[in-house]
Design a protein around this motif. Structure first.
Motif, PDB file in Angstrom:
ATOM      1  N   UNK A  96      50.993  92.609 -56.961  1.00 17.21           N
ATOM      2  CA  UNK A  96      52.912  92.950 -57.347  1.00 17.21           C
ATOM      3  C   UNK A  96      52.719  92.430 -58.281  1.00 17.21           C
ATOM      4  N   UNK A  97      53.077  92.306 -59.781  1.00 16.14           N
ATOM      5  CA  UNK A  97      53.558  91.400 -60.974  1.00 16.14           C
ATOM      6  C   UNK A  97      55.302  91.918 -61.013  1.00 16.14           C
ATOM      7  N   UNK A 101      59.471  94.847 -61.191  1.00 12.87           N
ATOM      8  CA  UNK A 101      58.678  94.795 -59.820  1.00 12.87           C
ATOM      9  C   UNK A 101      57.384  95.661 -59.970  1.00 12.87           C
ATOM     10  N   UNK A 102      56.109  95.350 -61.304  1.00 11.45           N
ATOM     11  CA  UNK A 102      55.542  96.450 -60.889  1.00 11.45           C
ATOM     12  C   UNK A 102      54.304  96.604 -60.074  1.00 11.45           C
ATOM     13  N   UNK A 103      53.539  97.088 -59.365  1.00  9.40           N
ATOM     14  CA  UNK A 103      52.840  96.706 -58.961  1.00  9.40           C
ATOM     15  C   UNK A 103      50.505  97.234 -59.340  1.00  9.40           C
ATOM     16  N   UNK A 152      45.061  98.824 -64.507  1.00  8.28           N
ATOM     17  CA  UNK A 152      46.499 100.705 -63.876  1.00  8.28           C
ATOM     18  C   UNK A 152      47.688  99.596 -63.628  1.00  8.28           C
ATOM     19  N   UNK A 153      48.611 100.131 -64.052  1.00 11.37           N
ATOM     20  CA  UNK A 153      49.944  99.471 -63.717  1.00 11.37           C
ATOM     21  C   UNK A 153      50.788 100.704 -63.384  1.00 11.37           C
ATOM     22  N   UNK A 154      51.877 100.909 -62.827  1.00 16.16           N
ATOM     23  CA  UNK A 154      52.992 100.976 -62.819  1.00 16.16           C
ATOM     24  C   UNK A 154      53.926 100.941 -63.590  1.00 16.16           C
ATOM     25  N   UNK A 155      55.143 101.639 -63.494  1.00 14.28           N
ATOM     26  CA  UNK A 155      56.352 101.416 -64.182  1.00 14.28           C
ATOM     27  C   UNK A 155      57.459 100.683 -64.173  1.00 14.28           C
ATOM     28  N   UNK A 156      57.316  99.533 -63.266  1.00 12.09           N
ATOM     29  CA  UNK A 156      58.240  99.037 -62.835  1.00 12.09           C
ATOM     30  C   UNK A 156      59.142  99.445 -62.477  1.00 12.09           C
TER      31      UNK A 156
END
Length: 124
Positions: free
Chosen positions: A36-37, A94-96, A113-117
């Motif tokens: 998580x970022x 927050x993005x995974x 790879x990143x989610x949209x947040x």
């Protein structure tokens, strides 16, 4: 193609709790670490927490250690971030994230790879 979809963000008062979820699809979830970022307004992206493919090893930023818990359910292709004792300075998107390959370290050198947040807002 790997897809990551977060949910669970919202508005919470300081001292409250939230649990974020991130569902992964497109490859064998249980083979890869996850992380998580977060990114606050006007600031750069910041590492929050990471977890190994098995869930047995975790890593946290000092700013969240003792308050946040990362976990995963490989049967559900989902990684979680339990956030307790939230502070206004935790306000961020927050993005995974997932790496492109299976590294040996918990916090990997790259995340392809990143989610949209999902927005988390903590009011004082």
């Amino acid at each position: 193609q790997v897809q990551l979809v977060e949910s669970g963000g919202g508005l919470v008062q300081a001292g409250g709790s939230l649990t974020l979820s991130c569902v992964s699809s497109g490859r064998t979830f249980s083979s890869y670490g996850m992380a998580w970022f977060r990114q606050a307004p006007g600031k750069g992206r910041e590492f929050v927490a990471a977890i190994s493919w098995s869930g047995r090893s975790t890593s946290y930023a000092d700013s969240v250690k003792g308050r946040f818990t990362i976990s995963r359910d490989n049967a559900k292709n989902t990684v979680y971030l339990q956030m307790n004792s939230l502070k206004p300075e935790d306000t961020a998107v927050y993005s995974c994230a997932a790496p492109s390959k299976a590294w040996d370290t918990v916090k990997t050198p790259e995340y392809a790879y990143w989610g949209q947040g999902t927005q988390v807002t903590v009011s004082s």
